[in-house]
Design an enzyme around this catalytic site. Structure first.
Site, short mmCIF file in Angstrom:
data_model
loop_
_atom_site.label_atom_id
_atom_site.label_comp_id
_atom_site.label_asym_id
_atom_site.label_seq_id
_atom_site.Cartn_x
_atom_site.Cartn_y
_atom_site.Cartn_z
N ARG A 1 0.64 -1.28 0.01
CA ARG A 1 0.03 0.07 0.04
C ARG A 1 0.85 1.20 -0.05
NH1 ARG A 1 -2.43 2.99 5.00
NH2 ARG A 1 -3.11 4.76 3.57
N HIS B 1 -2.99 11.08 0.79
CA HIS B 1 -2.73 10.81 2.14
C HIS B 1 -2.00 12.02 2.86
CE1 HIS B 1 -1.34 7.36 4.95
NE2 HIS B 1 -0.95 8.20 5.39
N ASN C 1 -6.88 8.96 2.80
CA ASN C 1 -6.59 8.46 4.08
C ASN C 1 -6.86 9.16 5.17
OD1 ASN C 1 -4.58 6.20 5.49
ND2 ASN C 1 -3.85 8.23 6.09
N GLU C 2 -7.68 8.45 6.18
CA GLU C 2 -7.94 9.09 7.50
C GLU C 2 -8.53 10.43 7.34
OE1 GLU C 2 -4.60 8.65 9.92
OE2 GLU C 2 -5.10 6.52 10.37
N ASN D 1 -7.35 1.81 9.58
CA ASN D 1 -5.91 1.95 10.18
C ASN D 1 -6.25 1.68 11.69
OD1 ASN D 1 -5.11 2.47 7.72
ND2 ASN D 1 -4.58 4.61 8.43
N TYR E 1 -4.56 0.88 15.41
CA TYR E 1 -3.10 0.85 16.25
C TYR E 1 -3.61 0.62 17.84
CZ TYR E 1 -0.56 2.79 12.54
OH TYR E 1 0.13 2.93 11.24
N GLU F 1 -3.66 -0.27 7.84
CA GLU F 1 -2.48 0.07 8.78
C GLU F 1 -2.64 -0.68 10.03
OE1 GLU F 1 -1.25 4.18 9.18
OE2 GLU F 1 -1.58 4.65 7.39
N TRP G 1 2.26 -1.11 9.13
CA TRP G 1 2.84 0.12 9.06
C TRP G 1 4.15 0.19 9.80
CZ3 TRP G 1 1.76 4.38 6.05
CH2 TRP G 1 2.50 5.48 6.26
N TRP H 1 5.18 12.69 10.59
CA TRP H 1 4.59 13.90 10.57
C TRP H 1 5.13 14.78 11.60
CZ3 TRP H 1 2.49 13.67 6.00
CH2 TRP H 1 2.02 12.57 5.68
N PHE I 1 8.47 3.28 13.01
CA PHE I 1 7.46 2.30 12.90
C PHE I 1 7.97 1.21 11.82
CE2 PHE I 1 4.39 5.42 14.37
CZ PHE I 1 3.41 4.59 15.02
#
Ligand code: NOJ
Length: 528
Positions: A109, A154, A199-200, A340, A342, A418, A467, A475, A483
């Site tokens: 991806r 993204h 994305n998100e 995604n 986590y 992710e 991810w 960011w 990661f």
């Protein structure tokens, strides 16, 4: 005498514990998982995004993006890091594809930098070198049997669109996004079978327009003190435009490309799981509201044609409305859901006076659904800490969030687009510490085991992406938060495999995990 006995006992116990750990880790532990336990055709991949890895920020005709400009503004990013070079994937893509091929993944991806294809958005021409770059990536992936899984947006947006009309805050973005999507479908759609539009959107609207920590850096009190912004209204407007942009791109694909190209289109949201902080009805309701305000905010409109009732009840007319034409456009505009995932957080209610003592001013806000999230109960974290303050290791959350999605959106295929781990910061960490990433390996094994439990209960999950392939630009945290399965040395940009590379490739390449192929005995001894 007693002392001698104690020492002997300790020795025996520690040997027993080590043996138990070894057995748990390799053969019989409840987290033992095999690739063959996942459904036929399941995609196992790694995930990245353009701004976080490509670099070459002004090369071969690429235009400036919102992130180029933001990261060059002093004080916005930790250590003033930026993505000018990032992992230099623009020049090293072949090496990176080789890494994936040797891992044994069957999918990758990645995202397309809008400004590399359209340096000025709709206000300029197509950059042929940008098209060429992604053609080379796609062709080389396919040559190695790796399915391209492509995200169109993204977080990185051509800066010109931000400057001309305010980016996602303007309805003009819809026309621009569809123009970009059309070029993507025309140029790459003969080979790309999995598209995701955005994305998100639930995370970037929060960061960009509630907290002001992503470009364009808008916010207002009590969420922050930016020079521009309205945290109560702007995230709702930006999301509205993002959802409509998605739906228009899907409409275009279905009418002009899907029959010929045979692909599918989805969207990806950030999907935390939420649990009540206290064993009280108001916190249980608040946890349900959190799921509605953060996750169903994205998917309800695209599956059912409107925002969640939980949001409408609280936000009333502040929540934008879809016209009847728009409703029929957005309803059903998804072939699959991208998640995604986590971590899991606790939720505390801030709506009823009996329960809401000591909520922060932000928690007291309607836009938040009158709730507050936290990773701690009575000072104890919900799971092991990681390198991200709001990410805790809570494998059960994977099973729960997939159950939730299956129940709320029956029959929708799901992809975990992710899932990943970054270690908590360690003073004076040496290269060795980063490479011995047993915690990352344990994280993935536990989350995959939880995912498998959800699949066995009937969830239609079709893929899982780690991810990330390699450490990259995280960011606002810059390069300090890692990661990756591969360590990236910042000075030389050399990619160095961490222990988790060994584990993941063993998992992918052997149908039964044994001590020998799960991890070498030496690796396990080092861990013990
Ligand atoms: C989700 C985002 O899509 C990705 O860009 C980011 O790096 C990871 N989460 C980790 O925070």
């Amino acid at each position: 005498m007693m002392k001698v006995l104690d020492t002997k006992l300790c020795l025996v116990l520690s040997v027993l514990c080590s043996v138990h750990f070894l057995v748990q880790f390799s053969h019989g532990g409840e987290d033992t998982i095999h690739r063959s336990q996942f459904p036929e055709g399941f995609l196992f991949g790694t995930s990245t995004s353009s701004y976080q890895i490509e670099g070459a920020y002004l090369e071969d005709g690429k235009g400036l993006t919102n992130w180029d400009v933001f990261s060059h503004t002093p004080g916005k990013i930790k250590h003033n890091d930026n993505g000018d070079i990032a992992d230099d994937h623009y020049h090293r893509y072949l090496e990176d594809i080789e890494l994936m091929s040797s891992l044994g993944v069957n999918a990758y991806r990645f995202s397309i930098s809008w400004a590399r294809i359209l340096p000025r958005g709709i206000y300029g021409g197509i950059n042929a070198k940008g098209i060429m770059f992604y053609n080379k990536i796609i062709d080389n992936l396919l040559l190695r049997g790796i399915e391209p899984f492509v995200t169109m947006h993204h977080h990185d947006l051509p800066q010109e669109l931000e400057e001309r009309y305010g980016g996602w805050l303007s309805p003009l973005i819809k026309r621009d996004f569809v123009h970009f999507a059309k070029i993507c479908f025309e140029s790459f759609g003969d080979r790309v079978k999995y598209w995701t539009t955005i994305n998100e959107p639930n995370l970037f609207t929060e960061m960009a327009y509630v907290r002001g920590t992503y470009p364009p850096g808008h916010c207002s009190p009590p969420f922050g003190n930016c020079s521009v912004g309205n945290s109560d209204a702007e995230p709702l407007i930006a999301m509205h435009n993002a959802l409509l942009s998605h739906a228009m791109a899907v409409h275009l694909y279905r009418n002009h490309f899907q029959a010929k190209q045979g692909g599918t289109v989805g969207i990806i949201a950030n999907t935390f799981m939420y649990e009540p902080l206290r064993d009280e009805e108001c916190d249980r309701l608040a946890a349900d509201r959190a799921l509605a305000f953060i996750i169903a905010w994205v998917f309800d409109p695209l599956v059912f044609g409107d925002y969640p009732i939980e949001m409408r009840n609280i936000l009333g007319s502040r929540l934008p409305r879809f016209s009847s034409n728009e409703k029929s456009l957005i309803k059903g505009s998804l072939d699959f859901i991208g998640m995604n995932h986590y971590s899991t957080l606790y939720v505390k209610d801030c709506s009823c006076s009996a329960c809401s003592s000591a909520c922060s001013p932000a928690g007291d806000h309607a836009i938040r659904g009158f709730l507050e999230t936290t990773g701690f109960r009575d000072g104890i974290p919900i799971g092991d800490l990681t390198g991200m303050p709001r990410f805790f290791v809570v494998p059960r959350g994977m099973e729960k969030i997939v159950d939730y999605m299956k129940t709320r959106y029956p029959n929708m295929p799901l992809f975990i687009t992710e899932n990943g781990y970054s270690a908590p910061p360690k003073q004076d960490a040496a290269l060795h510490d980063f490479l011995q990433d047993f915690d990352r390996m344990k994280f993935h094994k536990a989350y995959l085991a939880a995912l498998l439990r959800a699949i066995r209960k009937g969830a239609d999950v079709r893929g899982y992406f780690i991810w990330s392939l390699m450490d990259n630009f995280e960011w606002v945290d810059g390069y300090g938060t890692r990661f990756g399965l591969y360590y990236v040395k910042r000075q030389t940009l050399e990619r160095i495999p961490k222990i988790s590379v060994k584990w993941f490739s063993s998992f992918l390449n052997f149908s039964t995990l044994t001590l020998e192929n799960d991890l070498s005995k030496q690796d396990l001894k080092e861990q013990i």
